[in-house]
Structure formats: structure tokens, C-alpha cells
Enzyme design. Structure first.
Site, PDB file in Angstrom:
ATOM      1  N   SER A 128       0.451  -1.133  -0.079  1.00 59.30           N
ATOM      2  CA  SER A 128       0.031   0.186   0.155  1.00 59.30           C
ATOM      3  C   SER A 128       0.493   1.311   0.069  1.00 59.30           C
ATOM      4  O   SER A 128       1.904   1.054   1.531  1.00 59.30           O
ATOM      5  CB  SER A 128      -1.130   0.206   1.343  1.00 59.30           C
ATOM      6  OG  SER A 128      -2.051  -1.329   1.042  1.00 59.30           O
ATOM      7  N   HIS A 154      -2.666   0.699  -4.290  1.00 59.60           N
ATOM      8  CA  HIS A 154      -2.796   0.159  -5.315  1.00 59.60           C
ATOM      9  C   HIS A 154      -3.342   0.251  -6.578  1.00 59.60           C
ATOM     10  O   HIS A 154      -4.656  -0.285  -7.489  1.00 59.60           O
ATOM     11  CB  HIS A 154      -3.573  -1.100  -4.882  1.00 59.60           C
ATOM     12  CG  HIS A 154      -2.661  -1.886  -3.709  1.00 59.60           C
ATOM     13  ND1 HIS A 154      -1.771  -2.457  -3.784  1.00 59.60           N
ATOM     14  CD2 HIS A 154      -3.193  -1.683  -2.406  1.00 59.60           C
ATOM     15  CE1 HIS A 154      -1.791  -2.898  -1.894  1.00 59.60           C
ATOM     16  NE2 HIS A 154      -2.203  -1.752  -1.201  1.00 59.60           N
ATOM     17  N   HIS A 187      -6.010  -9.091  -2.776  1.00 57.35           N
ATOM     18  CA  HIS A 187      -6.225  -9.408  -1.270  1.00 57.35           C
ATOM     19  C   HIS A 187      -7.372  -9.803  -1.337  1.00 57.35           C
ATOM     20  O   HIS A 187      -8.710 -10.410  -1.877  1.00 57.35           O
ATOM     21  CB  HIS A 187      -6.484  -7.865  -0.336  1.00 57.35           C
ATOM     22  CG  HIS A 187      -5.389  -7.013  -0.666  1.00 57.35           C
ATOM     23  ND1 HIS A 187      -5.392  -6.415  -1.415  1.00 57.35           N
ATOM     24  CD2 HIS A 187      -4.379  -6.591   0.457  1.00 57.35           C
ATOM     25  CE1 HIS A 187      -4.555  -5.797  -0.909  1.00 57.35           C
ATOM     26  NE2 HIS A 187      -4.025  -5.703   0.081  1.00 57.35           N
ATOM     27  N   TYR A 220      -9.722 -10.005   1.226  1.00 56.65           N
ATOM     28  CA  TYR A 220     -10.926  -9.140   1.315  1.00 56.65           C
ATOM     29  C   TYR A 220     -11.423  -8.387   0.712  1.00 56.65           C
ATOM     30  O   TYR A 220     -12.666  -7.854   0.566  1.00 56.65           O
ATOM     31  CB  TYR A 220     -10.798  -7.521   2.287  1.00 56.65           C
ATOM     32  CG  TYR A 220      -9.518  -7.161   1.948  1.00 56.65           C
ATOM     33  CD1 TYR A 220     -10.118  -6.123   1.018  1.00 56.65           C
ATOM     34  CD2 TYR A 220      -7.884  -7.820   3.052  1.00 56.65           C
ATOM     35  CE1 TYR A 220      -9.028  -5.284   1.195  1.00 56.65           C
ATOM     36  CE2 TYR A 220      -7.347  -5.653   2.553  1.00 56.65           C
ATOM     37  CZ  TYR A 220      -7.380  -5.338   1.792  1.00 56.65           C
ATOM     38  OH  TYR A 220      -6.696  -3.966   1.592  1.00 56.65           O
ATOM     39  N   GLU A 221     -10.778  -7.743  -0.809  1.00 50.40           N
ATOM     40  CA  GLU A 221     -11.660  -7.892  -2.353  1.00 50.40           C
ATOM     41  C   GLU A 221     -12.184  -8.926  -2.861  1.00 50.40           C
ATOM     42  O   GLU A 221     -13.362  -8.002  -3.430  1.00 50.40           O
ATOM     43  CB  GLU A 221     -10.678  -7.333  -2.950  1.00 50.40           C
ATOM     44  CG  GLU A 221      -9.189  -6.951  -2.507  1.00 50.40           C
ATOM     45  CD  GLU A 221      -8.435  -6.225  -3.715  1.00 50.40           C
ATOM     46  OE1 GLU A 221      -8.825  -5.685  -4.928  1.00 50.40           O
ATOM     47  OE2 GLU A 221      -7.205  -6.750  -3.493  1.00 50.40           O
ATOM     48  N   ALA A 242       2.461  -2.666   4.458  1.00 51.24           N
ATOM     49  CA  ALA A 242       2.370  -1.694   4.855  1.00 51.24           C
ATOM     50  C   ALA A 242       1.370  -2.861   6.470  1.00 51.24           C
ATOM     51  O   ALA A 242       1.176  -3.341   6.443  1.00 51.24           O
ATOM     52  CB  ALA A 242       1.152  -0.758   4.604  1.00 51.24           C
ATOM     53  N   MET A 289      -2.709  -7.989   6.244  1.00 50.70           N
ATOM     54  CA  MET A 289      -3.417  -8.717   5.411  1.00 50.70           C
ATOM     55  C   MET A 289      -2.580  -8.957   3.815  1.00 50.70           C
ATOM     56  O   MET A 289      -3.808  -9.211   3.477  1.00 50.70           O
ATOM     57  CB  MET A 289      -4.813  -7.487   5.362  1.00 50.70           C
ATOM     58  CG  MET A 289      -5.402  -6.616   6.169  1.00 50.70           C
ATOM     59  SD  MET A 289      -6.667  -5.736   6.352  1.00 50.70           S
ATOM     60  CE  MET A 289      -6.970  -4.671   7.928  1.00 50.70           C
ATOM     61  N   SER A 290      -1.936  -8.676   4.101  1.00 50.96           N
ATOM     62  CA  SER A 290      -1.194  -9.592   2.836  1.00 50.96           C
ATOM     63  C   SER A 290       0.188 -10.250   2.680  1.00 50.96           C
ATOM     64  O   SER A 290       0.598 -10.733   4.021  1.00 50.96           O
ATOM     65  CB  SER A 290      -0.753  -8.482   1.378  1.00 50.96           C
ATOM     66  OG  SER A 290       0.106  -7.724   2.160  1.00 50.96           O
ATOM     67  N   ASN A 293       1.423   2.148  11.469  1.00 51.91           N
ATOM     68  CA  ASN A 293       0.539   2.337  12.827  1.00 51.91           C
ATOM     69  C   ASN A 293       0.779   1.632  13.814  1.00 51.91           C
ATOM     70  O   ASN A 293       0.768   1.051  13.489  1.00 51.91           O
ATOM     71  CB  ASN A 293      -0.648   2.940  12.337  1.00 51.91           C
ATOM     72  CG  ASN A 293      -0.570   0.594  12.213  1.00 51.91           C
ATOM     73  OD1 ASN A 293      -0.942   0.615  10.842  1.00 51.91           O
ATOM     74  ND2 ASN A 293      -1.341   0.362  13.081  1.00 51.91           N
ATOM     75  N   HIS A 304      -6.981   3.603   7.121  1.00 47.12           N
ATOM     76  CA  HIS A 304      -6.053   3.422   5.149  1.00 47.12           C
ATOM     77  C   HIS A 304      -5.226   4.790   5.126  1.00 47.12           C
ATOM     78  O   HIS A 304      -4.246   4.940   4.166  1.00 47.12           O
ATOM     79  CB  HIS A 304      -6.935   2.726   4.630  1.00 47.12           C
ATOM     80  CG  HIS A 304      -6.566   1.753   3.586  1.00 47.12           C
ATOM     81  ND1 HIS A 304      -5.660   1.134   3.434  1.00 47.12           N
ATOM     82  CD2 HIS A 304      -6.292   2.263   2.338  1.00 47.12           C
ATOM     83  CE1 HIS A 304      -5.138   1.099   2.637  1.00 47.12           C
ATOM     84  NE2 HIS A 304      -5.111   1.603   1.570  1.00 47.12           N
TER      85      HIS A 304
END
Length: 302
Positions: A35, A66, A88, A90-91, A118, A221-222, A245, A259
Site C-alpha cells: 500500500s 494499489h 487481497h 478481502y477484495e 504496510a 492483510m497480505s 501505525n 487506511h
């Protein structure tokens, strides 16, 4: 039809053949940009770029930060291909589709995969803007039965039961840490364990505490699923997280991550990360020699 049944060697070969037919470049290093980390791809020399939407069988990137382009070119004189944006779970993509480009890279002749992401810090000593060289990962999705290798095994890519005790190439990791010291980055380049979760929500406080207890230093998440497929294919892997973060682990904390904040931190550190990875790519010919020999050579100016 189950998602795993849609994967085939022929599908990957069709995409690889299309790419090989549309570029004369023959990369040996693939870089997946996380990201907001696409600046590295923009600095390739002699670029040839393809929109994901134009590549047969390729998924489409839907996440801000992306861009959705596959870029061929040279970095430090080495032929590379960069994914400017990844996919991802989640997509809505099954994991075989999320990791589809990795198998295509294998058929393109890639030998080394560099993955960036990230991530949120679970380890209290980490700070926003730090880099974490990934020593190992916890693949929560895989432990729960969501694995990109589900279904019939494709022997033309790799054996049924790949080992992951050496998932992240130790020589490349050692070289990266030495480069960090030489560039004066040692204070903010760490080494730790990455945990992959499904998303798209950020972690609850209880989940964050659990992941830290399990040994994770950072969470995202990746990456882990891509690394599983890369190792199944026999690729050497280096992973790097940009800490964007601090993951909240206390109920009285006021910070709330989003995000946009992740992208802002990524953009601020993009040029530093670019320099770090560019230096690493330029020295990858040293990965089969003693890393201490490389450090000595650098100190001697050779």
C-alpha cells in the site's frame, strides 16, 4: 465449481506467454509493492508497463494505494518486474487468485521475490516509519484452512508439502541488515515476525493482544499467502514491512487507525524505502557469498 478447482498450470502459462510475447525483457527479480509503496516501480529504467486489466486472467486491484500496473524494467542494472498494487482476500478474491501472479512470475523465469507491505506494529519498541525485515510469519488464514495450495497439487510448480522453516531467505535478510547499517538506517530497521490476517477490518484490542502473545511483531492483510506460493514454486523470498501505525492494545487508548493514515505514512517513507531496496537489489549477487565478506568489501570501498 470450487475456487481451488479453477486454478491450473495452463491458466498461468497463458498469462506468462502473453507477457513474454509483449515484452523482450526477461526479469529475474520480482517486487510486490504494498500500500502506497509504488515509488520503487516508477524508478525502473527502460520501463514497459501493462495495466492489470489488459493482462489475460489477471485480477484487478480495487484498493486505494494499489494502482494496478505490472512494470518491467531495470533496477541497478538488474532485470526486474514490479507489481504496483497487489490483491487481497478481502477484495473477494480466493487465495489462488490472490497469489496467481507469483506462479506467473515463476514461469517468466523469476528467481527471487521481494515482497513489501504496510503493517501495524504489535511490538512496543517499534515506531511509525520503522522498517521490519521479515524473519518469519504467522499465517492465520493458513492455520484456519484458507491456503492458496488447497486442492490438487500442481507438480510442475512444486511438491505437495512445501517446508516453510526457511521461508525468508536468510542470506538476503543478513545482507539487508548489513545494508541498513551501512546506510545509517540501523536505528529504524528491525527484524521480526509478520502475521497475516484476513481483513478488511483492523484488529480489535483483544485480537491484537492475542497476536502479540503468539509472537507476532507486526500485522497486516497480505504477504504470507504469496510467500507460501513462492516457496512452493522454489523462489527465494525477502520480505519487508513498513510500520505505518501502532496497533492499539489498551482499552483507554485514543488512537484510531484508518487506511488514509497508512497511505500518508507510506508516502512519507517511500523514498527511504526506495533507496534501501534499490541498494539491496544492486547487491543481490552477493547472496551466495559470506555476508561478512560483503560488509568488509563495502567498508573497503570495493
Amino acid at each position: 465449481m470450487q475456487a481451488a478447482e479453477k486454478f491450473s498450470f495452463e491458466l498461468c502459462k497463458e498469462t506468462a506467454d502473453w507477457l513474454l510475447g509483449h515484452t523482450k525483457q526477461r526479469p529475474q527479480i520480482a517486487i510486490v509493492c504494498g500500500s502506497g509503496l509504488g515509488l520503487l516501480a516508477d524508478n525502473l529504467k527502460n520501463q514497459e508497463s501493462f495495466q492489470y486489466t489488459d493482462i489475460p486472467n489477471f485480477p484487478h486491484s480495487t484498493v486505494p494505494g494499489h494502482e494496478g500496473r505490472l512494470i518491467f524494467g531495470e533496477l541497478q542494472g538488474k532485470p526486474c518486474v514490479c507489481m504496483k498494487g497487489r490483491f487481497h482476500l478481502y477484495e473477494g478474491y480466493p487465495l489462488w487468485k490472490v497469489t496467481f501472479p507469483i506462479r506467473v512470475f515463476k514461469l517468466l523465469g523469476i528467481k527471487i521475490l521481494l515482497v513489501t507491505n504496510a503493517a501495524g506494529a504489535l511490538e512496543d519498541s517499534y515506531h511509525i516509519g520503522d522498517f521490519m525485515v521479515i524473519r518469519d510469519h504467522i499465517n492465520l488464514l493458513g492455520l484456519a484452512g484458507q491456503n492458496p495450495l488447497l486442492g490438487p497439487n500442481e507438480e510442475r510448480f512444486g511438491a505437495r508439502f512445501p517446508a516453510l522453516s526457511d521461508a525468508y531467505d536468510r542470506k538476503i535478510c543478513a545482507l539487508a541488515l548489513q545494508i541498513a547499517r551501512r546506510l545509517g538506517y540501523a536505528s529504524f530497521v528491525k527484524e521480526g515476525v509478520y502475521c497475516m490476517v484476513g481483513g478488511p477490518n483492523f484488529e480489535s484490542i483483544a485480537e491484537a493482544r492475542l497476536l502479540h502473545l503468539l509472537g507476532a511483531d507486526a500485522v497486516g492483510m497480505s504477504t504470507a499467502a504469496e510467500v507460501v506460493v513462492a516457496r512452493h514454486c522454489g523462489l527465494r523470498v525477502f520480505g519487508l514491512s513498513l510500520i505505518t501505525n501502532k496497533v492499539t492494545k489498551e482499552y483507554d487508548a485514543q488512537e484510531v487507525v484508518d487506511h488514509l493514515h497508512v497511505l500518508e505514512v507510506s508516502q512519507r517513507q517511500a523514498s527511504v524505502l526506495q533507496r534501501f531496496l534499490t541498494e539491496l537489489v544492486g547487491q543481490l549477487e552477493w547472496i551466495d557469498s559470506d555476508p561478512e565478506d560483503k560488509e568488509t568489501a563495502c567498508q573497503n570501498g570495493t
